[in-house]
Design an enzyme around this catalytic site. Structure first.
Site, PDB file in Angstrom:
ATOM      1  N   LYS A 111      32.666  40.135  37.790  1.00  0.00           N
ATOM      2  CA  LYS A 111      33.279  40.236  39.038  1.00  0.00           C
ATOM      3  C   LYS A 111      32.682  40.109  40.011  1.00  0.00           C
ATOM      4  O   LYS A 111      32.347  39.681  41.132  1.00  0.00           O
ATOM      5  CB  LYS A 111      34.479  41.751  39.266  1.00  0.00           C
ATOM      6  CG  LYS A 111      36.068  41.341  38.303  1.00  0.00           C
ATOM      7  CD  LYS A 111      36.519  42.559  38.312  1.00  0.00           C
ATOM      8  CE  LYS A 111      37.609  42.294  37.926  1.00  0.00           C
ATOM      9  NZ  LYS A 111      38.723  43.622  38.135  1.00  0.00           N
ATOM     10  N   LYS A 192      42.927  32.766  28.493  1.00  0.00           N
ATOM     11  CA  LYS A 192      44.126  33.481  28.144  1.00  0.00           C
ATOM     12  C   LYS A 192      45.289  32.680  29.795  1.00  0.00           C
ATOM     13  O   LYS A 192      44.235  32.690  30.668  1.00  0.00           O
ATOM     14  CB  LYS A 192      44.245  35.121  28.130  1.00  0.00           C
ATOM     15  CG  LYS A 192      43.682  35.939  27.255  1.00  0.00           C
ATOM     16  CD  LYS A 192      43.663  36.865  27.178  1.00  0.00           C
ATOM     17  CE  LYS A 192      44.243  37.718  28.194  1.00  0.00           C
ATOM     18  NZ  LYS A 192      44.641  39.525  28.033  1.00  0.00           N
ATOM     19  N   LYS A 195      46.353  35.126  36.544  1.00  0.00           N
ATOM     20  CA  LYS A 195      47.096  35.788  37.593  1.00  0.00           C
ATOM     21  C   LYS A 195      46.131  34.819  38.439  1.00  0.00           C
ATOM     22  O   LYS A 195      45.848  34.254  39.340  1.00  0.00           O
ATOM     23  CB  LYS A 195      47.607  36.201  38.333  1.00  0.00           C
ATOM     24  CG  LYS A 195      47.266  37.464  38.098  1.00  0.00           C
ATOM     25  CD  LYS A 195      47.688  38.417  38.378  1.00  0.00           C
ATOM     26  CE  LYS A 195      47.134  40.429  38.442  1.00  0.00           C
ATOM     27  NZ  LYS A 195      48.280  41.216  38.608  1.00  0.00           N
TER      28      LYS A 195
END
Length: 326
Positions: A111, A192, A195
């Protein structure tokens, strides 16, 4: 009864992967375990947010969880920031986890590489997550493989705390949920469904209109040989459709494959099954959205129940450390 804890961030829309991979398992668990579920709004603050964004997203997600079948009579459902013991316990966790342990966390590395502003909260995120889990004497935490490392460091912190100050925290176990945990992107079936991914046509939202769901499934990527077979390695697109179809209907992907000779019919039937599954959720969500005060009431009930457990745990931790009472 086994105590289960799990949390979900109020970021982005709830999609089909979230529903089939996590939320539907939560609905099942509330009947089988002592289940505690949390909308972790404080975790969402590790990334910059606009004023009011987290508040509206938290209400929206809470309504979706209730609409999906979570019953406040059967489980504890609450918002993380409504139980102040989470932040208090997080400081105890930060003081019992090393800089080295936090710096080795894979998710922080991933991240932080994508962010221009890297908050210290993103770095200490696992300490708050450990507090979330340990406050409730949790036995099991249902997680995906990408979260196993976080449960491992939670156990390390708990063991270190117990060693230093005496028996305080229950050591939780990571549990991988049953089938249906992996729903892939309809346009990129080796990834996958996410969102956060920039693939609007590959992601099916729980609140998508039926026409939008039909269109997304009709455009789903398959392959060129037109053979319907469940083979995730060599036919990921077709296998993803079969997996979703099976999860929506309670069937078996291999058995479902035997009933088709063309992709077109499979896409249509999968879309119809998903629409049928999501329709009652969308209807219940509309009712909750029209009455936000009822959602607030239900979340307050959950927070009271959560606080009763969490306050006992934090009091035990502070007493074992030897902090002067106020």
């Amino acid at each position: 009864m086994t105590r289960v804890f799990s949390g979900i961030q109020p970021t982005g829309e709830l999609h089909l992967g979230n529903h089939l991979g996590a939320v539907r398992n939560w609905v099942r668990m509330q009947h089988e375990t002592d289940a505690v579920f949390c909308v972790v709004d404080l975790h969402a603050l590790t990334m910059p947010k606009t004023p009011g964004e987290v508040r509206s997203a938290t209400l929206h997600l809470s309504q979706l969880l209730l609409a999906s079948g979570l019953d406040p009579e059967l489980c504890i459902l609450f918002v993380q920031s409504h139980v102040r013991e989470h932040t208090e316990c997080a400081w105890l966790m930060e003081c019992n986890v090393s800089f080295g342990e936090l710096s080795r966390m894979t998710q922080f590395k991933e991240k932080s590489e994508r962010q221009r502003f890297i908050s210290s909260g993103l770095f200490t995120y696992p300490a708050l997550q450990a507090a979330d889990i340990l406050l409730y004497d949790t036995n099991e935490v249902p997680v995906g493989d990408d979260q196993r490392q976080h449960i491992e460091v939670t156990r390390d912190i708990a063991e270190r705390f117990n060693s230093r100050y005496g028996p305080t925290f229950v050591l939780p176990e990571a549990v991988i949920p049953a089938a249906g945990a992996r729903v892939m992107d309809l346009q990129h079936p080796t990834n996958k469904m996410s969102k956060s991914a920039d693939s609007p046509q590959g992601t099916v939202g729980v609140l998508d209109e039926p026409t939008a769901i039909e269109k997304k499934f009709k455009r789903a990527v398959t392959d060129n040989d037109n053979e319907v077979r469940y083979d995730p390695d060599s036919k990921p697109g077709v296998s993803n459709l079969l997996s979703i179809f099976a999860a929506a209907t309670g069937g078996d992907p291999n058995e479902l494959a035997s009933g088709y000779t063309q992709y077109g019919r499979l896409k249509v039937d999968t879309a119809e099954a998903v629409i049928e599954m999501l329709t009652p959720i969308q209807q219940r969500f509309a009712e909750l959205e029209a009455d936000p005060a009822e959602t607030a009431r239900l979340l307050a009930v959950g927070a009271d129940k959560a606080r009763e457990i969490a306050s006992a745990t934090i009091s035990r931790a502070k007493a074992n450390i030897g902090i002067l009472e106020g």
